[in-house]
Write a protein that holds these residues in place. Structure first.
Motif, PDB file in Angstrom:
ATOM      1  N   ARG A  63       0.827  -1.205   0.000  1.00  0.00           N
ATOM      2  CA  ARG A  63       0.000   0.000   0.000  1.00  0.00           C
ATOM      3  C   ARG A  63       0.861   1.255   0.000  1.00  0.00           C
ATOM      4  NH1 ARG A  63      -4.659  -1.479   4.488  1.00  0.00           N
ATOM      5  NH2 ARG A  63      -5.912  -2.859   3.164  1.00  0.00           N
ATOM      6  N   GLU A  64       1.963   1.168   0.728  1.00  0.00           N
ATOM      7  CA  GLU A  64       2.856   2.331   0.795  1.00  0.00           C
ATOM      8  C   GLU A  64       3.490   2.602  -0.564  1.00  0.00           C
ATOM      9  OE1 GLU A  64       6.597   3.916   3.528  1.00  0.00           O
ATOM     10  OE2 GLU A  64       5.772   1.920   3.826  1.00  0.00           O
ATOM     11  N   LYS A  65       3.826   1.506  -1.278  1.00  0.00           N
ATOM     12  CA  LYS A  65       4.405   1.674  -2.618  1.00  0.00           C
ATOM     13  C   LYS A  65       3.385   2.265  -3.589  1.00  0.00           C
ATOM     14  CE  LYS A  65       7.884  -1.989  -2.368  1.00  0.00           C
ATOM     15  NZ  LYS A  65       8.318  -3.307  -2.923  1.00  0.00           N
ATOM     16  N   SER A  66       2.124   1.912  -3.375  1.00  0.00           N
ATOM     17  CA  SER A  66       1.081   2.415  -4.276  1.00  0.00           C
ATOM     18  C   SER A  66       0.689   3.849  -3.959  1.00  0.00           C
ATOM     19  CB  SER A  66      -0.151   1.511  -4.212  1.00  0.00           C
ATOM     20  OG  SER A  66      -0.715   1.564  -2.897  1.00  0.00           O
ATOM     21  N   GLY A  67       1.324   4.420  -2.918  1.00  0.00           N
ATOM     22  CA  GLY A  67       1.076   5.825  -2.589  1.00  0.00           C
ATOM     23  C   GLY A  67       0.087   6.041  -1.476  1.00  0.00           C
ATOM     24  N   GLU A  68      -0.474   4.992  -0.933  1.00  0.00           N
ATOM     25  CA  GLU A  68      -1.424   5.144   0.169  1.00  0.00           C
ATOM     26  C   GLU A  68      -0.663   5.219   1.483  1.00  0.00           C
ATOM     27  OE1 GLU A  68      -5.349   2.869   2.046  1.00  0.00           O
ATOM     28  OE2 GLU A  68      -4.224   2.006   0.389  1.00  0.00           O
ATOM     29  N   SER A  69      -0.938   6.246   2.255  1.00  0.00           N
ATOM     30  CA  SER A  69      -0.220   6.426   3.521  1.00  0.00           C
ATOM     31  C   SER A  69      -0.676   5.397   4.539  1.00  0.00           C
ATOM     32  CB  SER A  69      -0.452   7.824   4.090  1.00  0.00           C
ATOM     33  OG  SER A  69      -1.805   7.955   4.468  1.00  0.00           O
ATOM     34  N   CYS A  70       0.168   5.235   5.577  1.00  0.00           N
ATOM     35  CA  CYS A  70      -0.179   4.290   6.653  1.00  0.00           C
ATOM     36  C   CYS A  70      -1.430   4.749   7.377  1.00  0.00           C
ATOM     37  CB  CYS A  70       0.983   4.159   7.638  1.00  0.00           C
ATOM     38  SG  CYS A  70       2.398   3.276   6.935  1.00  0.00           S
ATOM     39  N   THR A  71      -1.577   6.089   7.502  1.00  0.00           N
ATOM     40  CA  THR A  71      -2.748   6.615   8.206  1.00  0.00           C
ATOM     41  C   THR A  71      -4.014   6.260   7.454  1.00  0.00           C
ATOM     42  OG1 THR A  71      -1.423   8.443   9.014  1.00  0.00           O
ATOM     43  CG2 THR A  71      -3.810   8.690   9.129  1.00  0.00           C
ATOM     44  N   ALA A  72      -3.945   6.398   6.120  1.00  0.00           N
ATOM     45  CA  ALA A  72      -5.115   6.059   5.317  1.00  0.00           C
ATOM     46  C   ALA A  72      -5.401   4.568   5.380  1.00  0.00           C
ATOM     47  CB  ALA A  72      -4.882   6.481   3.860  1.00  0.00           C
ATOM     48  N   ALA A  73      -4.325   3.769   5.385  1.00  0.00           N
ATOM     49  CA  ALA A  73      -4.502   2.329   5.477  1.00  0.00           C
ATOM     50  C   ALA A  73      -5.165   1.958   6.803  1.00  0.00           C
ATOM     51  CB  ALA A  73      -3.153   1.624   5.354  1.00  0.00           C
ATOM     52  N   TYR A  74      -4.739   2.662   7.859  1.00  0.00           N
ATOM     53  CA  TYR A  74      -5.321   2.404   9.184  1.00  0.00           C
ATOM     54  C   TYR A  74      -6.804   2.771   9.164  1.00  0.00           C
ATOM     55  CZ  TYR A  74      -6.151   2.755  14.201  1.00  0.00           C
ATOM     56  OH  TYR A  74      -6.643   2.613  15.465  1.00  0.00           O
ATOM     57  N   HIS A  75      -7.138   3.889   8.496  1.00  0.00           N
ATOM     58  CA  HIS A  75      -8.539   4.318   8.418  1.00  0.00           C
ATOM     59  C   HIS A  75      -9.355   3.314   7.620  1.00  0.00           C
ATOM     60  CE1 HIS A  75     -11.962   6.502   6.597  1.00  0.00           C
ATOM     61  NE2 HIS A  75     -12.052   7.032   7.822  1.00  0.00           N
ATOM     62  N   ASN A  76      -8.771   2.820   6.511  1.00  0.00           N
ATOM     63  CA  ASN A  76      -9.489   1.843   5.699  1.00  0.00           C
ATOM     64  C   ASN A  76      -9.726   0.535   6.466  1.00  0.00           C
ATOM     65  OD1 ASN A  76      -9.646   3.591   3.574  1.00  0.00           O
ATOM     66  ND2 ASN A  76      -7.789   2.814   2.562  1.00  0.00           N
TER      67      ASN A  76
END
Length: 1019
Positions: free
Chosen positions: A405-418
């Motif tokens: 996800r980080e490589k695809s440009g999604e931040s960890c915060t956004a991943a946590y929210h998702n």
């Protein structure tokens, strides 16, 4: 108006009337002190109507039975007092030794001589007792009594019987040749702690003859079960070894090497010692039975290991060139680690020693003991291994997904929210989980995201699971939540969280919120204790000391656990931290102590700060102590404590503050280490005669200057002032041979350790217990029972236990009763008496009905019962336990005898309620046992009139400490007087009722005028 004085005058008035009308009298003028024959006894007696005088001897036996023997009986004619002299004739078995003619008797506890004046019954039988007098005769033990000189010729049959008794020997029960040295499971941390056992000579002459004959040609066998977690981290670790009185290894010594092989060592004649290595290795994580068989010079070692119901068998033999010597009464045996060697990391199971024989066995027929099966250690480890693999797989997958996800440009915060608001409807195969493990899987994902996609350790996941369970518990108000969080705690324990294992063990052991499962509770305690978790060590020590929850009592095994945490306690106190708190015994029924609990914002603490700022040295000391050790509810803050120490030392030159400040300067606690500055303050405090400062200065000379003569001189000076540290340090000097001009002297060291322990020194108590565990040849006998009490006392000063107790008290003061009960239960299940009392008290109060009434009742009974088994039980617990026994419960009837015993224990500790309740039992018609009255120092009241007994009990109640007891005890006493007066003078009362009505106002005026005069005098 002074009620006490008015009550006194009324009593005096009643007694004056009793003197006028009392004519019945009987007195033993010269009773003997012990049972004797032919004593000329004088009896004074008189009566106001025809009656009978009866002389009896009442004898109490150790079986609990009582026998009454009629000695003499004569008539009493009304008139003046008379004195009758008679020859006392007691039974021979009470006065003399048994000799074939004089028969044997049961063990006599007490004998009482009673003379009574009895009214003549209407049918000619003996009537009621009018008055009586008693005298206690102190019986002698059977062999201390005189031998009767018989005057008559004996019959032939009697002579033969007498000769037979002299020549025949009483047969003792059959003595077993098999000795069970360990009947339980011992969790070993791999340190220098183990189980010490000693053996005695056979009492059977035949067996002892065979044992002595086999010393130089042993024919015996040792069999032990062992579960090794990790191979020895040193060259050798102890499995089982034998130490002689000169501290040498002797036959047999069984060790485990760093490669996992067994090292067997034996000794022969002085100077001969040999050893060999077994060709096979002890496997890890399997229960194995090790057998060492001695047949003269030949030693056979066999091993049978169990792996999923399959057996692995190994065996080897070795013949020594010299004689093998085994004297099993010499020295002591050690299971695990000891003074000179570390133990194996793992678990020790049952150990059996066949002293004079070799057990017939086949290795293929070895069966795992039921004890090991019930604990099911291997089953737990296999389940945890599977859980480990699953969590590792999920953590790796979550970490990989986060990185993608980080490589695809999604931040960890956004991943946590998702993750918190999931959108995808399908799961990957690796995301599937057993329902009970879903919380762990979700929490693993959260931790991975929190750490930026990096992998997290299983240990951190375990801590998170435990924190989650406690968070859920904090939100609940009913115990039902515990059954929901127990899976989380077990999973946390599987991942290595020892606190979660201990908490789970406590819950399954107490049945708080879950079904009680003693075996599972024991397993969880063993797991965390093996990892050196302090409270689990304390818990297992308590369980084996008391033999609680089905675990067999074993003083030596309890000592092994207690010694471990006691040593840690000594070390912990040298390394204070915010996780440790001073152990304070606060009882929840003590309102005065509860009101003294404070914190930095509390008015008591603020008042102390004000006093300290005004130059009050005691206030400076109190605040510093509270902050440094975390006392009276104050959270530990070492840096703040040091500032108060410094202010008291510099500004006030207070010797206590100077000493405290010097110690933190020397240790570097909360301040930069500064030895010269510390010595300056110590010398100033010493100049003021402060003993701890003298001791600390001596320690400096010994540690830094190596000036032993100066150190010893100062320590002896401090010892004269009663310093526990000085006595402890002098003991070390004698033990290690460092005392100038003197050789090592263990007996002198013992004397100083004893003195130090009695003064309250933890390390002194540990050293004393070590010496009592093995004894000192020619000087000190082995005292394992006393040794375990000292290490238990030292262990219960551990700061981590104090932290649990402080959390429990804080929750109670904040009305968080459920969590308070949980924390107190954690300490109670570890054997801490104050916590046991508080658990019982909370269950008894059951505020808000948060506990099921049935559970609350069982809880109250169980923990009050545990409390009264402690060395110094709270008197409230004794009274409440007595009340519970008196009331009975469920299908059990009232137990008046046990209730009276509880009240007696309270009365012996000057508790007025104990005396009062004994009086109530007597009023209800219960006859207090003679043994109880003997312990109370009132044996003469056993046969006394009930009025005299009640009068004595209520007087003791009235005169006990505590102003709150004076009025109820006085009223009870006054009621006894009134009932006695009404019973004895009912006819007189009827005859003079009219006169009393006329005289009462005059008497009242006289009493009031006297009282008024006394009142004026007081003013």
């Amino acid at each position: 108006m002074d009620c006490h004085r008015l009550y006194k005058y009324i009593c005096q008035f009643c007694f004056s009337i009793q003197i006028v009308w009392g004519l019945n009298e009987v007195i033993l003028l010269n009773p003997p002190e012990e049972p004797v024959s032919g004593h000329l006894l004088k009896v004074l007696y008189s009566c106001d109507e025809p009656a009978a005088v009866q002389l009896e001897c009442v004898i109490s036996f150790d079986t609990g039975t009582t026998s009454t023997l009629l000695l003499r009986h004569w008539s009493c004619v009304p008139g003046n007092s008379k004195i009758r002299t008679l020859k006392l004739s007691l039974p021979d078995w009470l006065v003399y030794q048994a000799d074939g003619i004089v028969p044997d008797s049961q063990w006599v506890l007490s004998s009482i001589l009673r003379v009574s004046l009895r009214s003549n019954g209407s049918d000619g039988s003996d009537g009621s007792i009018l008055v009586q007098d008693v005298a206690a005769l102190q019986p002698k033990p059977s062999l201390s009594r005189p031998i009767k000189q018989h005057q008559l010729c004996l019959a032939w049959s009697t002579q033969m019987l007498q000769k037979t008794r002299r020549t025949s020997r009483t047969l003792c029960p059959l003595e077993k040749e098999t000795v069970i040295l360990l009947s339980s499971i011992y969790a070993s941390t791999g340190e220098n702690f183990g189980i010490t056992k000693t053996l005695h000579a056979h009492s059977s002459e035949d067996l002892e003859y065979l044992r002595l004959k086999a010393i130089s040609f042993p024919w015996s066998m040792f069999s032990i079960w062992i579960f090794v977690i990790r191979h020895c981290q040193e060259r050798l670790c102890g499995v089982f070894h034998h130490i002689d009185s000169h501290d040498n290894y002797v036959t047999p010594a069984l060790f485990l090497t760093s490669s996992g092989r067994l090292h067997i060592q034996v000794t022969g004649e002085p100077g001969e010692s040999s050893a060999f290595l077994c060709p096979f290795k002890v496997p890890l994580s399997q229960w194995c039975q090790l057998n060492v068989v001695l047949r003269g010079r030949m030693v056979t070692v066999s091993m049978v290991c169990m792996d999923n119901e399959q057996q692995m068998v190994h065996s080897t033999e070795h013949i020594f060139t010299h004689t093998v010597v085994l004297d099993d009464t010499e020295g002591y045996f050690v299971i695990g680690g000891g003074k000179y060697i570390r133990g194996v990391e793992g678990y020790y199971g049952p150990l059996v020693y066949y002293r004079n024989r070799i057990s017939p066995y086949r290795m293929s027929e070895v069966v795992v003991p039921e004890l090991i099966k019930n604990v099911n250690l291997t089953g737990w480890l296999m389940t945890c291994q599977d859980f480990h693999l699953e969590m590792k797989e999920k953590i790796s997958a979550y970490s990989l997904e986060a990185k993608q996800r980080e490589k695809s440009g999604e931040s960890c915060t956004a991943a946590y929210h998702n993750w918190m608001v999931p959108l995808k409807l399908q799961c990957e195969p690796w995301e599937a989980s057993v329902p009970q493990r879903r919380h762990a899987a979700k929490l693993a994902n959260v931790l991975v995201l929190k750490h930026g996609g990096r992998k997290v350790s299983l240990a951190s996941l375990g801590r998170a699971l435990r924190s989650l369970s406690l968070h859920k518990l904090g939100k609940a108000s009913k115990v039902g939540v515990i059954s929901k969080i127990i899976p989380l705690l077990l999973q946390a324990g599987c991942l290595g969280d020892n606190q979660a294992l201990h908490l789970s063990s406590v819950l399954y052991g107490s049945g708080l919120g879950v079904k009680k499962q003693p075996n599972k509770a024991w397993l969880l305690a063993l797991l965390s204790a093996q990892k050196d978790y302090r409270l689990s060590l304390l818990r297992l020590g308590h369980l084996h000391h008391q033999g609680d929850q089905g675990i067999p009592p074993d003083t030596d095994l309890a000592y092994a656990y207690y010694a471990n945490i006691a040593k840690q306690t000594s070390v912990d106190r040298q390394k204070p931290s915010s996780q440790q708190t001073f152990v304070d015994s606060v009882y929840l029924n003590n309102e005065e102590v509860l009101q003294l609990q404070t914190n930095e914002n509390h008015h008591i603490f603020q008042w102390l700060k004000l006093q300290a700022s005004n130059g009050a040295a005691e206030a400076e000391q109190a605040i510093g102590r509270m902050l440094f050790w975390g006392q009276q509810g104050v959270s530990p803050n070492i840096q703040k404590a040091v500032r108060y120490y410094e202010r008291g030392a510099v500004r006030l030159e207070d010797p206590v503050s100077m000493y405290d400040y010097a110690i933190v300067l020397m240790q570097g606690h909360g301040v930069k280490k500064n030895i010269p500055r510390a010595i300056t303050f110590l010398k100033k405090a010493m100049d003021q005669g402060f003993a701890p400062a003298i001791n600390a200065l001596a320690w400096y000379y010994e540690q830094f200057e190596r000036d032993y003569e100066r150190a010893v001189q100062l320590w002896e000076q401090a010892d004269l002032h009663g310093s526990p540290d000085a006595a402890m340090n002098l003991g070390v000097m004698y033990s290690q041979g460092l005392y100038p001009g003197k050789a090592a002297d263990q007996f002198m060291a013992y004397k100083y350790y004893l003195k130090s322990a009695e003064r309250g020194h933890i390390s002194g108590a540990i050293h004393l217990a070590e010496m009592w565990t093995t004894g000192i040849i020619g000087h000190v006998e082995r005292r394992p029972t006393d040794a375990v009490l000292w290490v238990k006392w030292a262990a219960e000063h551990n700061g981590y236990l104090g932290s649990i107790l402080q959390k429990a008290l804080d929750c109670y003061l904040k009305s968080d009763t459920l969590r308070s009960l949980l924390y107190y239960t954690m300490a109670a299940e570890s054997g801490y008496a104050a916590a046991q009392f508080n658990v019982a008290y909370i269950c008894e109060q059951n505020m808000g009905g948060f506990l099921n009434p049935a559970f609350a009742s069982v809880c109250m009974r169980r923990y009050y019962n545990l409390t009264i088994k402690s060395q110094n039980p709270d008197t409230y617990a004794l009274i409440r336990m007595g009340d519970l026994l008196y009331e009975g419960h469920d299908e059990q009837q009232k137990d008046m005898f046990s209730a009276a015993q509880m009240y007696k224990l309270a009365a012996l500790r000057s508790e007025p309620q104990g005396w009062y309740n004994l009086g109530l039992l007597a009023e209800e018609g219960y006859r207090l046992p003679l043994s109880l009255l003997i312990e109370l120092g009132l044996p003469e009241l056993y046969l006394a009139d009930n009025t005299l007994l009640l009068t004595t009990l209520y007087k003791r109640c009235r005169d006990s400490e505590g102003a709150h007891s004076y009025l109820p005890c006085s009223l009870a006493l006054f009621n006894v007087y009134l009932q006695s007066f009404q019973k004895d003078y009912s006819a007189v009362i009827k005859f003079s009722s009219a006169a009393a009505a006329v005289a009462a106002p005059s008497i009242l005026l006289i009493i009031l005028s006297v009282h008024r005069r006394h009142g004026l005098f007081l003013h």
